[in-house]
Design a protein around this motif. Structure first.
Motif: not given
Length: 321
Positions: A48-66, A71-78
């Motif tokens: 499987s190939l999966s993409f996961l996105y997260t957007g934050l209206s109020k980003p904080r340190e270590g967590f960008p706004s986007f 993933y390829l299968n369960d492995q982070p790819f990029f």
């Protein structure tokens, strides 16, 4: 608008402060919330190939706004985020040449970021709430079984609630939240946008996955045996707690249980399988036994990397009393 999401367009990777170990458990949970994930037990010919996105209206340190992770299968790819704005391959794919044009992938992710954050802004306007902290999340991808397309999904959530999903059989965007009616109208302003979304799930995504597999099968099909640790501890006046920890194993699925003199014991705690942050997994089971019980207890481990179940005996003489 959706054409930017569904067509591949076109910087070079640069370092990021984002860490896989921080976000992988969160994103895997998101994938389970929004759509079918990579198969829990990856069989030969099943990818499987999966993409996961997260957007934050109020980003904080270590967590960008986007931020986005593939993933390829369960492995982070990029990984990509709004701070570096570069698609950056992750190990072991960071060592692979020619697998992807990262300049084009970065441009594609920038286009998707713009649309994604615009949608979050639209939702906040609909609810007239720009003061609160809000999260917009999305997951989409496809699967191949025995070299044939076998499924796809595309959905979004707002503040943890289902928001909108794409039904490729209609085809149409299906609103799951009042604000999603506006999103549907915007994303279906031209019929070509819907057809591009359908084509992405049915043709382009499986095609990308097919292209990635020659570079990835060795890693995705690997088997790594679990290391196992058994420990025991008893506080005065309390039962003895026995813990069996299995770690550094791949693939994900594993069976763990305690036995007393050969009879299975029901676990008090544990059973979850969690990413270790290095491409492997860990799991544990805990049982409580009478502190005076000297019967033999063993942790039994079953995993695809093992030719047969592995019993690991707990020796009370080597443990804390």
């Amino acid at each position: 608008m959706l054409s930017a999401v569904c067509s591949r367009t076109g910087g070079s990777p640069e370092p990021s402060s984002w860490t896989v170990s921080t976000m992988v458990p969160v994103l895997l949970s998101l994938l389970l919330l929004l759509g079918p994930a990579a198969p829990e037990e990856t069989q030969a010919g099943n990818y499987s190939l999966s993409f996961l996105y997260t957007g934050l209206s109020k980003p904080r340190e270590g967590f960008p706004s986007f931020q986005a992770i593939a993933y390829l299968n369960d492995q982070p790819f990029f990984h990509y985020d709004s701070e570096g704005r570069r698609a950056e391959p992750l190990a072991p794919w960071s060592q692979v040449e020619g697998m992807e044009d990262w300049e084009k992938e970065s441009a594609l992710q920038r286009a998707r970021e713009d649309i994604f954050m615009e949608t979050l802004s639209d939702i906040m306007d609909y609810y007239k709430d720009r003061e609160g902290s809000h999260t917009f999340q999305g997951a989409f991808g496809c699967e191949l079984r025995n070299n044939k397309s076998s499924g796809a999904f595309w959905g979004y959530a707002y503040d943890g609630r289902d928001f909108i999903k794409f039904d490729k059989e209609i085809p149409a965007w299906v609103p799951l939240d009042p604000a999603a009616q506006n999103t549907k109208r915007k994303w279906e302003a031209e019929a070509v946008y819907v057809q591009r979304a359908k084509a992405y799930l049915e043709e382009e995504c499986p095609g990308m996955l097919q292209r990635y597999l020659p570079y990835s099968r060795t890693h995705l099909d690997r088997r790594e045996s679990p290391s196992v640790s058994v420990t025991g501890h008893a506080a005065p006046g309390h039962k003895r707690t026995l813990k069996c920890l299995a770690y550094d194993f791949y693939p994900r699925s594993i069976g763990l249980h305690w036995t007393r003199a050969g009879d299975a014991k029901e676990a008090e705690l544990g059973g979850d399988v969690l990413p270790s942050g290095n491409g492997t997994y860990q799991s544990w089971v805990v049982v409580e036994v009478p502190s005076e019980d000297q019967a033999p207890y063993s942790c039994h481990v079953e995993h695809r990397s093992l030719a047969q179940p592995l019993p690991v005996l707990w020796d009370p003489r080597q443990q804390a009393k």
